[in-house]
Write a protein that holds these residues in place. Structure first.
Motif, PDB file in Angstrom:
ATOM      1  N   SER A 131      37.070  44.374  28.989  1.00  0.00           N
ATOM      2  CA  SER A 131      36.446  44.169  30.299  1.00  0.00           C
ATOM      3  C   SER A 131      37.451  43.661  31.314  1.00  0.00           C
ATOM      4  O   SER A 131      38.301  42.828  31.007  1.00  0.00           O
ATOM      5  N   ARG A 135      34.414  41.361  35.508  1.00  0.00           N
ATOM      6  CA  ARG A 135      33.164  41.869  34.944  1.00  0.00           C
ATOM      7  C   ARG A 135      32.911  41.375  33.521  1.00  0.00           C
ATOM      8  O   ARG A 135      31.917  41.751  32.896  1.00  0.00           O
ATOM      9  N   ASN A 139      29.441  41.953  31.617  1.00  0.00           N
ATOM     10  CA  ASN A 139      29.423  42.905  30.504  1.00  0.00           C
ATOM     11  C   ASN A 139      28.939  42.264  29.214  1.00  0.00           C
ATOM     12  O   ASN A 139      28.102  42.830  28.499  1.00  0.00           O
TER      13      ASN A 139
END
Length: 178
Positions: A131, A135, A139
């Motif tokens: 990731s 994010r 995620n």
């Protein structure tokens, strides 16, 4: 394992796959709870025995998760171990269907827990590594919440109960192999 060059598309694809894995794992983890009226009636289980089935699974998940996640970290083979444990998990998920009594069902759930234990820690490790830092939390949260709660806990009973009504609780566990 850190991959800052992972494309957004790859990151999204991995998020979807790992969310589905987490959802299927949660669905199978909760299946005995959803199917308990059928199982109790068929096997004549006590409330204590029903509780012990969840305890066997949870205890095995805890110990196995620690052992196999540490092994994956040391070896650097998170993806390979995740795939092998997912295959083993799929095979073990049908074990409850062949159980003729409490002892066999207890062992089946215990073995399922051994194969399930490393799945979530490894999926989180993989998701975190690929990731983008901006994010990562989203995620990992999506994988956990979207998978475990949306698929496993919310959609699970809507899928599992009608199957059990149609083919019986034992055959429902065979369906979960898929």
């Amino acid at each position: 394992m850190e991959s800052p060059k992972a494309s957004r598309g790859y990151e999204t694809a991995v998020l979807i796959i790992l969310s589905l894995v987490n959802g299927v794992v949660a669905l199978d983890r909760l299946a005995v709870n959803f199917l308990s009226p059928y199982i109790v009636a068929d096997l004549g289980l006590t409330n204590t025995q029903l509780g012990l089935l969840s305890s066997a699974l949870s205890g095995a998940i805890s110990i196995s998760g620690l052992i196999f996640a540490a092994l994956a970290d040391r070896s650097g083979k998170q993806k390979a171990i995740l795939v092998w444990m997912l295959v083993a998990f799929s095979l073990m998920s049908g074990g409850a269907g062949i159980a003729a009594g409490f002892a066999a069902l207890f062992v089946a759930r215990l073995l399922l827990g051994v194969t399930e234990g490393p799945l979530v820690p490894l999926a989180q490790s993989i998701m975190g590594a690929i990731s983008h830092p901006s994010r990562r939390g989203f995620n990992m949260g999506t994988m956990q919440i979207g998978g475990a709660f949306l698929i496993g806990a919310m959609l699970g009973p809507l899928v599992i109960i009608p199957i059990a009504e149609a083919v019986g609780w034992r055959d429902t566990f065979y369906v979960t192999i898929v």
